[in-house]
Scaffold this motif. Sequence first.
Motif, short mmCIF file in Angstrom:
data_model
loop_
_atom_site.label_atom_id
_atom_site.label_comp_id
_atom_site.label_asym_id
_atom_site.label_seq_id
_atom_site.Cartn_x
_atom_site.Cartn_y
_atom_site.Cartn_z
N SER A 114 0.85 -1.19 0.00
CA SER A 114 0.00 0.00 0.00
C SER A 114 0.89 1.24 0.00
CB SER A 114 -0.92 0.01 1.22
OG SER A 114 -0.16 0.01 2.40
N VAL A 115 0.28 2.39 -0.34
CA VAL A 115 1.02 3.64 -0.40
C VAL A 115 1.37 4.13 1.00
CG1 VAL A 115 0.94 6.03 -1.20
CG2 VAL A 115 -0.08 4.23 -2.58
N LYS A 116 0.50 3.88 1.95
CA LYS A 116 0.73 4.30 3.33
C LYS A 116 0.46 3.10 4.25
CE LYS A 116 -3.94 6.11 4.02
NZ LYS A 116 -4.45 5.08 4.87
N PRO A 117 0.97 3.13 5.46
CA PRO A 117 0.71 2.02 6.39
C PRO A 117 -0.79 1.84 6.64
CG PRO A 117 2.42 3.46 7.25
CD PRO A 117 1.85 4.14 6.05
N LEU A 118 -1.22 0.59 6.67
CA LEU A 118 -2.63 0.28 6.89
C LEU A 118 -2.97 0.32 8.37
CD1 LEU A 118 -3.07 -2.76 4.47
CD2 LEU A 118 -3.79 -0.42 4.07
N GLU A 119 -4.17 0.78 8.67
CA GLU A 119 -4.64 0.77 10.05
C GLU A 119 -5.13 -0.64 10.38
OE1 GLU A 119 -7.56 3.82 10.59
OE2 GLU A 119 -6.27 5.36 9.72
N ALA A 120 -5.30 -0.91 11.66
CA ALA A 120 -5.74 -2.24 12.11
C ALA A 120 -7.11 -2.60 11.53
CB ALA A 120 -5.78 -2.29 13.63
N SER A 121 -8.00 -1.62 11.44
CA SER A 121 -9.34 -1.90 10.90
C SER A 121 -9.27 -2.26 9.41
CB SER A 121 -10.27 -0.70 11.11
OG SER A 121 -9.77 0.44 10.42
N VAL A 144 3.47 -3.81 3.51
CA VAL A 144 4.68 -3.25 2.93
C VAL A 144 4.30 -1.94 2.26
CG1 VAL A 144 6.53 -3.58 1.24
CG2 VAL A 144 5.66 -5.54 2.53
N VAL A 145 4.94 -0.86 2.66
CA VAL A 145 4.64 0.45 2.08
C VAL A 145 5.42 0.59 0.78
CG1 VAL A 145 4.78 2.94 2.43
CG2 VAL A 145 4.19 1.46 4.34
N ASP A 146 4.68 0.88 -0.32
CA ASP A 146 5.27 1.02 -1.65
C ASP A 146 4.69 2.27 -2.32
OD1 ASP A 146 6.32 0.80 -4.18
OD2 ASP A 146 5.40 -1.14 -4.64
N PRO A 147 5.40 3.40 -2.24
CA PRO A 147 4.87 4.64 -2.79
C PRO A 147 4.68 4.63 -4.31
CG PRO A 147 7.02 4.99 -1.72
CD PRO A 147 6.68 3.55 -1.60
N GLU A 148 5.28 3.69 -5.02
CA GLU A 148 5.15 3.62 -6.47
C GLU A 148 3.76 3.17 -6.92
OE1 GLU A 148 8.22 1.52 -8.52
OE2 GLU A 148 9.82 2.59 -7.47
N LEU A 149 2.95 2.64 -6.00
CA LEU A 149 1.61 2.18 -6.37
C LEU A 149 0.67 3.33 -6.70
CD1 LEU A 149 0.94 -0.65 -3.76
CD2 LEU A 149 1.63 -0.88 -6.13
N VAL A 150 1.00 4.54 -6.31
CA VAL A 150 0.21 5.76 -6.49
C VAL A 150 -1.03 5.75 -5.60
CG1 VAL A 150 -0.94 7.32 -8.10
CG2 VAL A 150 1.03 5.98 -8.89
N GLY A 151 -1.80 4.68 -5.61
CA GLY A 151 -2.99 4.53 -4.79
C GLY A 151 -3.47 3.10 -4.85
N GLY A 152 -4.45 2.74 -4.03
CA GLY A 152 -4.97 1.37 -4.02
C GLY A 152 -4.02 0.43 -3.29
N ILE A 153 -4.28 -0.88 -3.44
CA ILE A 153 -3.43 -1.88 -2.79
C ILE A 153 -3.16 -3.05 -3.74
CG2 ILE A 153 -4.14 -1.37 -0.43
CD1 ILE A 153 -5.98 -3.82 -0.55
N LYS A 154 -2.10 -3.77 -3.42
CA LYS A 154 -1.76 -5.01 -4.13
C LYS A 154 -1.55 -6.05 -3.05
CE LYS A 154 2.36 -5.63 -6.15
NZ LYS A 154 3.45 -5.55 -7.14
N ILE A 155 -2.18 -7.23 -3.22
CA ILE A 155 -2.10 -8.28 -2.21
C ILE A 155 -1.51 -9.54 -2.82
CG2 ILE A 155 -3.44 -9.69 -0.59
CD1 ILE A 155 -5.53 -7.45 -0.60
#
Length: 182
Positions: A114-121, A144-155
Motif C-alpha cells: 500500500s502507499v501508506k501504512p494500513l490501520e488495524a481496521s 509493505v509500504v510502496d509509494p510507487e503504487l500511487v494509490g490502491g493496494i496489491k495483495i
Amino acid sequence: MSNLTVANRYADALFQVAKEQKTLEQVNDELQLLKTVIESTPEFIQFLVHPKITLEKKRVFIQESFGGALSEASLHTIYLLIERKRTDILVPLINKFKELSYEAQDKAEAIVYSVKPLEASEQAHIVKLFAKKAGKKHLEVKNVVDPELVGGIKIRIGDRIYDGSVKAQLDRMQRQLIAGTR
C-alpha cells in the motif's frame, strides 16, 4: 542430497515434534525471530560455521543468546544443526517449517502493498475479504509500504496476486493505448 531436501527433512521432523507438543505457533514465532537475527546479523552464521570455535562454545552462545526465547525443540534442532555442520540450511528450514505450520493451521500469509501504512481496521477488513478467496480460515497480514503504487493496494497470498493499485490500472491503459484497442 541437496541442501533444500535436507532442510525440508529437518523442518518436517521439527514440525512433527511441535505438532505433538501442540506448540506449532510458538515454534514458528521462535523460528521467525531466529530468521530475523540471521538476516540482520551476518556475523551470527559466521560464528556458527567458524572451524576454530568449539561446539561447546557455540552451544553456550546459542543458550545465552536465545535460551529464554526458544523452546526445547527449537534449541535442540539448532544444536543438532551445529553438531552436524548444517547451519547453512537454517533459513530454508525456517521457511519450510512456516509453510508446514501455516498449512496445518489453515492459515496463509498475505503481503499487502500500500502507499501508506494500513490501520488495524483496514487489515481486519482485508483478512475478512481475502481469507475466503484464499480458502483459509485466517490470514496473517504483512503490510509493505510502496509509494510507487500511487494509490490502491496489491495483495500477494502464496502465488496469487490481487492487484487493485492505480499503477496497475495505468499500466493496463498504457498497454491498451499502445495496442490500439480501447
